[in-house]
Scaffold this motif. Structure first.
Motif, PDB file in Angstrom:
ATOM      1  N   ASP A  73       0.836  -1.207   0.000  1.00  0.00           N
ATOM      2  CA  ASP A  73       0.000   0.000   0.000  1.00  0.00           C
ATOM      3  C   ASP A  73       0.863   1.246   0.000  1.00  0.00           C
ATOM      4  O   ASP A  73       1.846   1.330   0.734  1.00  0.00           O
ATOM      5  N   ASP A  74       0.492   2.224  -0.796  1.00  0.00           N
ATOM      6  CA  ASP A  74       1.177   3.509  -0.734  1.00  0.00           C
ATOM      7  C   ASP A  74       0.412   4.467   0.169  1.00  0.00           C
ATOM      8  O   ASP A  74       0.723   5.645   0.261  1.00  0.00           O
ATOM      9  N   PHE A  75      -0.588   3.936   0.883  1.00  0.00           N
ATOM     10  CA  PHE A  75      -1.378   4.722   1.810  1.00  0.00           C
ATOM     11  C   PHE A  75      -0.530   5.082   3.036  1.00  0.00           C
ATOM     12  O   PHE A  75       0.123   4.227   3.624  1.00  0.00           O
ATOM     13  N   ARG A  76      -0.524   6.344   3.381  1.00  0.00           N
ATOM     14  CA  ARG A  76       0.242   6.836   4.523  1.00  0.00           C
ATOM     15  C   ARG A  76      -0.368   6.283   5.818  1.00  0.00           C
ATOM     16  O   ARG A  76      -1.545   6.511   6.089  1.00  0.00           O
ATOM     17  N   PRO A  77       0.405   5.543   6.623  1.00  0.00           N
ATOM     18  CA  PRO A  77      -0.149   4.981   7.859  1.00  0.00           C
ATOM     19  C   PRO A  77      -0.823   6.070   8.693  1.00  0.00           C
ATOM     20  O   PRO A  77      -0.270   7.154   8.890  1.00  0.00           O
ATOM     21  N   SER A  78      -2.015   5.760   9.181  1.00  0.00           N
ATOM     22  CA  SER A  78      -2.829   6.765   9.844  1.00  0.00           C
ATOM     23  C   SER A  78      -3.545   6.218  11.066  1.00  0.00           C
ATOM     24  O   SER A  78      -3.772   5.020  11.187  1.00  0.00           O
ATOM     25  N   LEU A  79      -3.916   7.147  11.926  1.00  0.00           N
ATOM     26  CA  LEU A  79      -4.762   6.874  13.071  1.00  0.00           C
ATOM     27  C   LEU A  79      -6.163   7.344  12.713  1.00  0.00           C
ATOM     28  O   LEU A  79      -6.331   8.417  12.123  1.00  0.00           O
ATOM     29  N   PHE A  80      -7.168   6.537  13.041  1.00  0.00           N
ATOM     30  CA  PHE A  80      -8.554   6.889  12.799  1.00  0.00           C
ATOM     31  C   PHE A  80      -9.272   6.994  14.134  1.00  0.00           C
ATOM     32  O   PHE A  80      -9.063   6.172  15.021  1.00  0.00           O
ATOM     33  N   LEU A  81     -10.111   7.984  14.256  1.00  0.00           N
ATOM     34  CA  LEU A  81     -11.043   8.087  15.370  1.00  0.00           C
ATOM     35  C   LEU A  81     -12.420   8.071  14.743  1.00  0.00           C
ATOM     36  O   LEU A  81     -12.683   8.818  13.792  1.00  0.00           O
ATOM     37  N   GLY A  82     -13.286   7.214  15.224  1.00  0.00           N
ATOM     38  CA  GLY A  82     -14.648   7.124  14.709  1.00  0.00           C
ATOM     39  C   GLY A  82     -15.634   7.491  15.791  1.00  0.00           C
ATOM     40  O   GLY A  82     -15.613   6.908  16.874  1.00  0.00           O
ATOM     41  N   LEU A  83     -16.473   8.467  15.523  1.00  0.00           N
ATOM     42  CA  LEU A  83     -17.515   8.906  16.445  1.00  0.00           C
ATOM     43  C   LEU A  83     -18.856   8.459  15.872  1.00  0.00           C
ATOM     44  O   LEU A  83     -19.247   8.901  14.786  1.00  0.00           O
ATOM     45  N   GLN A  84     -19.556   7.580  16.581  1.00  0.00           N
ATOM     46  CA  GLN A  84     -20.821   7.036  16.096  1.00  0.00           C
ATOM     47  C   GLN A  84     -21.907   8.101  16.173  1.00  0.00           C
ATOM     48  O   GLN A  84     -22.142   8.689  17.227  1.00  0.00           O
ATOM     49  N   LYS A  85     -22.572   8.362  15.034  1.00  0.00           N
ATOM     50  CA  LYS A  85     -23.628   9.378  14.978  1.00  0.00           C
ATOM     51  C   LYS A  85     -24.985   8.819  15.374  1.00  0.00           C
ATOM     52  O   LYS A  85     -25.742   9.463  16.099  1.00  0.00           O
ATOM     53  N   SER A  86     -25.344   7.658  14.866  1.00  0.00           N
ATOM     54  CA  SER A  86     -26.628   7.042  15.190  1.00  0.00           C
ATOM     55  C   SER A  86     -26.496   5.534  14.994  1.00  0.00           C
ATOM     56  O   SER A  86     -25.532   5.064  14.399  1.00  0.00           O
ATOM     57  N   GLY A  87     -27.459   4.796  15.500  1.00  0.00           N
ATOM     58  CA  GLY A  87     -27.400   3.344  15.368  1.00  0.00           C
ATOM     59  C   GLY A  87     -26.224   2.783  16.139  1.00  0.00           C
ATOM     60  O   GLY A  87     -25.799   3.332  17.151  1.00  0.00           O
ATOM     61  N   SER A  88     -25.698   1.683  15.655  1.00  0.00           N
ATOM     62  CA  SER A  88     -24.532   1.075  16.287  1.00  0.00           C
ATOM     63  C   SER A  88     -23.683   0.428  15.203  1.00  0.00           C
ATOM     64  O   SER A  88     -24.164   0.143  14.111  1.00  0.00           O
ATOM     65  N   CYS A  89     -22.423   0.223  15.505  1.00  0.00           N
ATOM     66  CA  CYS A  89     -21.548  -0.496  14.583  1.00  0.00           C
ATOM     67  C   CYS A  89     -20.534  -1.288  15.398  1.00  0.00           C
ATOM     68  O   CYS A  89     -20.347  -1.053  16.583  1.00  0.00           O
ATOM     69  N   VAL A  90     -19.892  -2.228  14.737  1.00  0.00           N
ATOM     70  CA  VAL A  90     -18.851  -3.037  15.357  1.00  0.00           C
ATOM     71  C   VAL A  90     -17.532  -2.681  14.701  1.00  0.00           C
ATOM     72  O   VAL A  90     -17.439  -2.585  13.474  1.00  0.00           O
ATOM     73  N   VAL A  91     -16.509  -2.462  15.525  1.00  0.00           N
ATOM     74  CA  VAL A  91     -15.149  -2.225  15.053  1.00  0.00           C
ATOM     75  C   VAL A  91     -14.326  -3.421  15.487  1.00  0.00           C
ATOM     76  O   VAL A  91     -14.373  -3.834  16.649  1.00  0.00           O
ATOM     77  N   ASP A  92     -13.558  -3.974  14.552  1.00  0.00           N
ATOM     78  CA  ASP A  92     -12.760  -5.173  14.822  1.00  0.00           C
ATOM     79  C   ASP A  92     -11.333  -4.929  14.337  1.00  0.00           C
ATOM     80  O   ASP A  92     -11.120  -4.617  13.165  1.00  0.00           O
ATOM     81  N   GLN A  93     -10.369  -5.043  15.264  1.00  0.00           N
ATOM     82  CA  GLN A  93      -8.959  -4.920  14.903  1.00  0.00           C
ATOM     83  C   GLN A  93      -8.118  -5.641  15.951  1.00  0.00           C
ATOM     84  O   GLN A  93      -8.379  -5.547  17.151  1.00  0.00           O
ATOM     85  N   ARG A  94      -7.106  -6.366  15.492  1.00  0.00           N
ATOM     86  CA  ARG A  94      -6.167  -7.080  16.357  1.00  0.00           C
ATOM     87  C   ARG A  94      -6.859  -8.018  17.350  1.00  0.00           C
ATOM     88  O   ARG A  94      -6.478  -8.106  18.503  1.00  0.00           O
ATOM     89  N   GLY A  95      -7.914  -8.678  16.903  1.00  0.00           N
ATOM     90  CA  GLY A  95      -8.623  -9.618  17.766  1.00  0.00           C
ATOM     91  C   GLY A  95      -9.541  -8.965  18.782  1.00  0.00           C
ATOM     92  O   GLY A  95     -10.159  -9.647  19.588  1.00  0.00           O
ATOM     93  N   ARG A  96      -9.647  -7.640  18.751  1.00  0.00           N
ATOM     94  CA  ARG A  96     -10.578  -6.927  19.633  1.00  0.00           C
ATOM     95  C   ARG A  96     -11.802  -6.546  18.818  1.00  0.00           C
ATOM     96  O   ARG A  96     -11.686  -6.094  17.688  1.00  0.00           O
TER      97      ARG A  96
END
Length: 159
Positions: A73-96
């Protein structure tokens, strides 16, 4: 500069690919799955690029986004912060795996694969910061990856 994208302005046959291309260009190269039984793909995006910070608001019928973190990937490594607006979602990374509800904030990064999923479509504000702009070791960032930060958490308040 703010970019606005509304998939309703794209012919139905081209919508899914137009959403994927816009997301890849403005946020990250993600695989995006839409529920085929829910009608045409929909997405409303507002992306503000503040040089080293990208603020990205989305409401979409996409039910799953995935980043594979491939070495080429030529994508620049980044940190993401996600703020849930409505409903719900699942985030999955590194077994969490965590569930976000309205007002919840989570952190994840692009050095490992991640998945964000919601059977009802995704509605979030996302913030992307290149890792090289943060004064934090990668190990510290990985420790907070896929961890839900409740609304009273200081980082949530800051965001």
């Amino acid at each position: 500069m703010t970019i606005r994208f509304d998939a309703r302005e794209v012919p139905v046959a081209d919508r899914e690919e137009a959403v994927r291309a816009t997301v890849a260009r403005t946020l990250a190269p993600l695989e995006i799955d839409f529920a085929p039984d829910r009608g045409p793909a929909s997405a409303s995006l507002e992306i503000t690029n503040l040089t080293e910070l990208t603020v990205w608001s989305v409401t979409t019928s996409a039910v799953k986004v995935q980043y594979k973190a491939l070495p080429r990937d030529d994508f620049r490594p980044s940190l993401f912060l996600g703020l849930q607006k409505s409903g719900s979602c699942v985030v999955d990374q590194r077994g969490r795996q965590i569930t976000l509800r309205p007002g919840d904030l989570a952190v994840w990064d692009s050095t490992n694969p991640f998945v964000v999923a919601d059977d009802d479509g995704l509605t979030q504000h996302k913030f992307r910061v290149p890792l090289d702009r943060l004064a934090l070791p990668i190990d510290v960032i990985r420790q907070v990856g896929a961890v839900r930060l409740c609304p009273d958490h200081p980082i949530s308040d800051m965001a």
